[in-house]
Design an enzyme around this catalytic site. Sequence first.
Site, PDB file in Angstrom:
ATOM      1  N   HIS A 466       0.837  -1.205   0.000  1.00  0.00           N
ATOM      2  CA  HIS A 466       0.000   0.000   0.000  1.00  0.00           C
ATOM      3  C   HIS A 466       0.874   1.258   0.000  1.00  0.00           C
ATOM      4  O   HIS A 466       0.713   2.140  -0.863  1.00  0.00           O
ATOM      5  CB  HIS A 466      -0.908  -0.010   1.231  1.00  0.00           C
ATOM      6  N   GLU A 467       1.795   1.336   0.958  1.00  0.00           N
ATOM      7  CA  GLU A 467       2.645   2.527   1.045  1.00  0.00           C
ATOM      8  C   GLU A 467       3.574   2.631  -0.166  1.00  0.00           C
ATOM      9  O   GLU A 467       3.879   3.732  -0.630  1.00  0.00           O
ATOM     10  CB  GLU A 467       3.434   2.518   2.354  1.00  0.00           C
ATOM     11  N   HIS A 470       1.794   4.409  -2.894  1.00  0.00           N
ATOM     12  CA  HIS A 470       1.896   5.870  -2.754  1.00  0.00           C
ATOM     13  C   HIS A 470       3.247   6.358  -3.260  1.00  0.00           C
ATOM     14  O   HIS A 470       3.340   7.382  -3.957  1.00  0.00           O
ATOM     15  CB  HIS A 470       1.736   6.265  -1.286  1.00  0.00           C
ATOM     16  N   HIS A 473       3.458   6.539  -6.937  1.00  0.00           N
ATOM     17  CA  HIS A 473       2.746   7.716  -7.429  1.00  0.00           C
ATOM     18  C   HIS A 473       3.682   8.926  -7.448  1.00  0.00           C
ATOM     19  O   HIS A 473       3.715   9.697  -8.411  1.00  0.00           O
ATOM     20  CB  HIS A 473       1.543   7.986  -6.525  1.00  0.00           C
TER      21      HIS A 473
END
Length: 678
Positions: A466-467, A470, A473
């Site tokens: 998940h991190e 980010h 991105h």
Amino acid sequence: MDNILLAPFDTPFESVPFQHIEQEAFEPAILQGIQDAKQEIEHIITRSSPPTFDNTIVALERAGRRLHIIAGVFFNLNAAETNDYLQHLAQKISPLLAEYANDITLNESLFERIKFVYHHTDQALLTTEEKRLLDKTYTNFTRNGACLIADQKEKLRAIDKELAGLKVKFSQNVLHETNAYRLHLTADEQLTGLPTSIKNAAREEAKKHGLAGWVFTLQQPSFMPFMKYSNNRDLRETLYLASAKRAFQANDYNNTTTIKRIVRLRQERAELLGYEHHAAFVLQERMAENAAAVNGFLLDLLQKAKPFAEQEIAELRALAKKDGIETMMPYDHAYYTEKLREAKYNLSEEALKPYFSLTRVLDAAFLVAQKLYGVIFQERADIQVYHEEVKVYEVLENGKHKALLYVDWFPRSGKRAGAWMTAYKGQYREDGKNVRPHVSIVCNFSRPTADTPSLLTFNEVTTLFHEFGHAIHGIMADTVYESLSGTHVYWDFVELPSQFMENYCYEKEFLQGFARHYATDEPLPESALAKIIASSNFMEGYQTLRQLGFGLLDMAYHTGQLKADSAIETFEKEITKETQLYPVLSGTAQSPSFSHIFPGGYSSGYYAYKWAEVLDADAFAYFKESGIFNQEVAQKFKTLLSKGGTEDPMHLYVAFRGRKPTIHALLKRAGLIGTSEV
């Protein structure tokens, strides 16, 4: 003596020279940075030439860049490696930075120039990104007080200054309460049910405090295993209550007054700016657009998920009843959930951990990025770090520098709880140069011990992915303007890349490639792989209700429902009653440690996690149709990531997917509808 923070860093890629920064340098550097930024603003205002996009909008975009870097380093350290000095300084600096921000948005002369450019620029001559920057700049000023009269502006300044201090105070109280608690056990019989690895970690924790026996804390790698495996119900209750009462006790660290003041000030601020409430102000620049849409979305999901959640809890209660427990309590949930998981799937999270060493999981995340986007990660030993446990990787694309990635995995007393991605340097293009980002992942995973590496639960595996989503991105960012780059997007869009990455954790072929026993190198058995995938939506109904409860509570606080005489505990219980499946214990509350919405940026935005699940499920379904590493689809998604906030997020999504998202993929993945209903 020159202040190292005030000049470009003489380091590889101008990375932060952590080891040469004295903490006493922060305050003078920030004060000087504010003065320098004000001079840059003054230069924009006093130009003799007429306002243009370049000499006003672009110049404002670049103003205060050094201050932004210094403040970013400071607040990132205050979250990941703080101490008493930094915490005190944060209380002092935050109001000053809030005041500086208002000095810009409430500057009448500056706004007149912006307004002139906004109304007199031929939009046809601007690129899509330039239009977005112009609109964002003008809207930011009008939304944040530029059109207020003088006394209203002074009131806004006072509100923002006080809010800045309150948010820092809230965070510091939660950190103190988390660090202050220790469950010290001295008898073997108090440890029944706990795996050896957990007991060993607790013994190491005790040694750190000079104690014999075992110590359990409120840090997640210590707290959650105890709640899952301890056979001692009384001790589970003790630890649960300690967590549920953080910042909600009769001491100097109680956050209830702070919560009420933050909520009141946000309401006053919204009304001052012409909005019904804080949620209306926030949601004006979100995909959801308004509170009615958010509440409708949350309540619709609640209606769909609750029957499944109630069925799940009924199964847990049946297990608990066999142990003589007639009324299950919140501190029983994790324990019987783990028992049910083992009963239904013959799958133990603790038994899986040896197959998920941190190193292998990180390499697997890197592999996804390589297959999808063509980037590789190489560890760099010459980049300075703020703690010896932090590692840095250079990201390369086609052999060229793309970004720096810092990773910080383990809990410390100076680190706040949870997991997050942040940045030390943003991406932008200027004077023919593409300045690349420096991003960071911060987590709280179990530390390695003397004889084992750091081993992750499967939930921690998905957290890492998940991190990392980010981070990707941020790494993929490729825009002209930093304020539109990377994760600078609508908050109900920012979770799409992170939650999208979690999907790879449930792909059999991919799992087979990296899930191997840390000691024997044996692959995770085929049967276990199948069980992980089969259990992918295990307790999904309950988890959905839990998230919906947080979202509804957030919206209630920020739509004017909290009254001056409301008791936080009672208010919280009333708002979340339809999502609560266990008795709420007296003297406990979630709100005093609800860092996402009070000091964090998710006020009126916690719903975004579920909102983005609609997007990520729909997006991954597109990959599944063509192959999870299909290059054509991956390039479309890479384009979406690279554009940051330069376009409306729905336009970006439609360009990627070919249509707007639908909720069906999410409902199917969560097991809340059957295939025939899709």
